[in-house]
Design an enzyme around this catalytic site. Structure first.
Site, PDB file in Angstrom:
ATOM      1  N   GLN A 244       0.842  -1.189   0.000  1.00 18.23           N
ATOM      2  CA  GLN A 244       0.000   0.000   0.000  1.00 18.23           C
ATOM      3  C   GLN A 244       0.884   1.248   0.000  1.00 18.23           C
ATOM      4  O   GLN A 244       1.949   1.269   0.607  1.00 18.23           O
ATOM      5  CB  GLN A 244      -0.940   0.008   1.212  1.00 18.23           C
ATOM      6  N   CYS A 363      -8.863  -0.329  -5.683  1.00 23.25           N
ATOM      7  CA  CYS A 363      -8.015   0.781  -6.121  1.00 23.25           C
ATOM      8  C   CYS A 363      -8.556   1.402  -7.404  1.00 23.25           C
ATOM      9  O   CYS A 363      -7.860   2.166  -8.065  1.00 23.25           O
ATOM     10  CB  CYS A 363      -6.576   0.315  -6.322  1.00 23.25           C
TER      11      CYS A 363
END
Length: 405
Positions: A244, A363
């Site tokens: 991340q 995402c």
């Protein structure tokens, strides 16, 4: 620059489109504008109260950021609108839209830069927006300072190992031990170049230095095994594996998932990667973790064993072989964290299952919204969405959606 507002409200910028352009009430697009700006009759822009002074000297030429001209309020609104707009386009209405989480400046812990050599000059940076021309980074408002600090010394190193008129990739990640550096497209020839690599790694106190001359990555420096930790468990980290983008962004995603989990019962973590969520859930429950990348799932399995976690790691391609409803119905909850394309094959199986709760980490708001439409059509309710802006000042937005049957 400020000015009195045009008589026509249609000349005002009312929102920011998905690609970062400002949009007027009558649908015209203007780059580098903010909500509250207005367009003069001659086409020039008068700045409003939400137009901010960009913090970086490379903006807007550098392609790393698109939205540094927005103030905090407008950028947070943009992050939320990217999620709600995508859902509205698929006819999906969430029960609640939670406040967005926005990562602070200079917290990005991974970056992929390009490098090019022309004679004695080495340029390192992001490509110019819409171009292949590199912006030679002198500063960066998003990168963690530990990554940015490597750029200047890298110019000297690459002058020795990057062939003239050639390009390379510079990939950096912050791991438990420091900076993990991968150089692709370089050529190390001779003792002097080889010694330069070792000297550079020592001088910069790198966690690991890996090079790829075109025939696969080779580790040249790694004083101790490079790891990243999730939920207190250290996992072996392949060079430039997925991570991340910011520690706080990861924490926001994990917190949103953890808050939704039932108190008891087994959980499945699909597209689990190195175990961001599987390990963060702790050792209080059994977790099934599935991932297609073999080296990644093996490292997660080893880490879970060392930490004595109740985790079953499965090397499984969920696009070609998604879990079936019969397999899914064993779980009290399912976590999804697929690539940008979404998880259509697995979502269709989930839609036919009786799993009581799905935590979908995405995402890409567009692919999430398409998958959400399948789930809601099958009787799931999108209880909440949590927008997350890890890629500060960019148009890239992430989120957590909580579905209940």
């Amino acid at each position: 620059m400020t000015d009195s507002k045009s008589d026509s409200e249609t000349d005002s910028i009312i929102r920011i489109a998905a690609r970062g352009d400002g949009v007027t009430a009558d649908g015209r697009h203007f780059p580098l504008t903010a909500p509250g700006d207005w367009i003069r009759p001659d086409g020039s822009v008068a700045f409003g109260v939400h137009h901010a002074q960009p913090p970086c000297i490379h903006f807007p030429e550098c392609g790393g950021c698109q939205l540094q001209h927005l103030d905090e309020e407008s950028y947070a609104d943009f992050v939320t609108a990217r999620v709600t707009g995508a859902l509205a386009g698929q006819g999906v209405t969430p029960g609640a839209v939670l406040p967005p989480h926005i990562s602070p400046p200079m917290t990005r812990r991974r970056a992929s830069l390009r490098a090019a050599r022309a004679g004695k000059r080495v340029t390192i940076g992001f490509a110019e927006e819409g171009s292949h021309r590199l912006i030679d980074l002198q500063m960066c408002a998003v990168l963690d300072p530990r990554l940015l600090a490597l750029v200047a010394p890298l110019r000297a190193l690459l002058a020795a190992i990057l062939p003239d008129k050639r390009a390379a990739h510079v990939k950096m990640s912050l791991v438990d031990q420091g900076v993990d550096l991968l150089l692709e497209g370089v050529r190390v020839e001779g003792l002097a170049a080889d010694e330069a690599l070792g000297d550079f790694a020592r001088a910069q106190a790198l966690a690991r230095l890996t090079i790829d001359e075109g025939d696969g990555p080779q580790t040249r420096w790694e004083p101790e095994a490079a790891t990243v930790s999730f939920g207190g468990a250290a996992v072996g980290f392949p060079p430039f594996a997925f991570l991340q983008a910011t520690p706080d962004g990861e924490a926001a995603l994990v917190a949103a998932v953890r808050a939704a989990m039932p108190e008891t019962g087994p959980v499945a973590d699909l597209f689990c990667g190195l175990g961001t969520f599987a390990l963060a859930l702790g050792d209080a429950r059994p977790v099934y973790a599935a991932e297609a990348a073999r080296d990644v799932i093996l490292r997660l399995k080893m880490a879970a064993g060392r930490a004595q976690r109740r985790l079953a790691a499965d090397h499984r391609d969920l696009f070609r072989r998604p879990l079936t409803p019969a397999e899914l119905d064993r779980f009290a909850a399912v976590i999804l964290d697929p690539p940008r394309a979404g998880a259509r094959e697995q979502v269709l199986q989930l839609a036919a299952s009786n799993v009581p709760l799905i935590a979908y980490v995405s995402c890409n708001p567009a692919s999430f919204a398409r998958d959400a439409a399948h789930l809601t059509a099958a009787g799931y309710r999108l209880e909440s969405v949590k927008p997350v802006g890890q890629f500060r000042w960019s148009t890239h937005v992430e989120l957590v959606g909580i579905f209940r049957k």
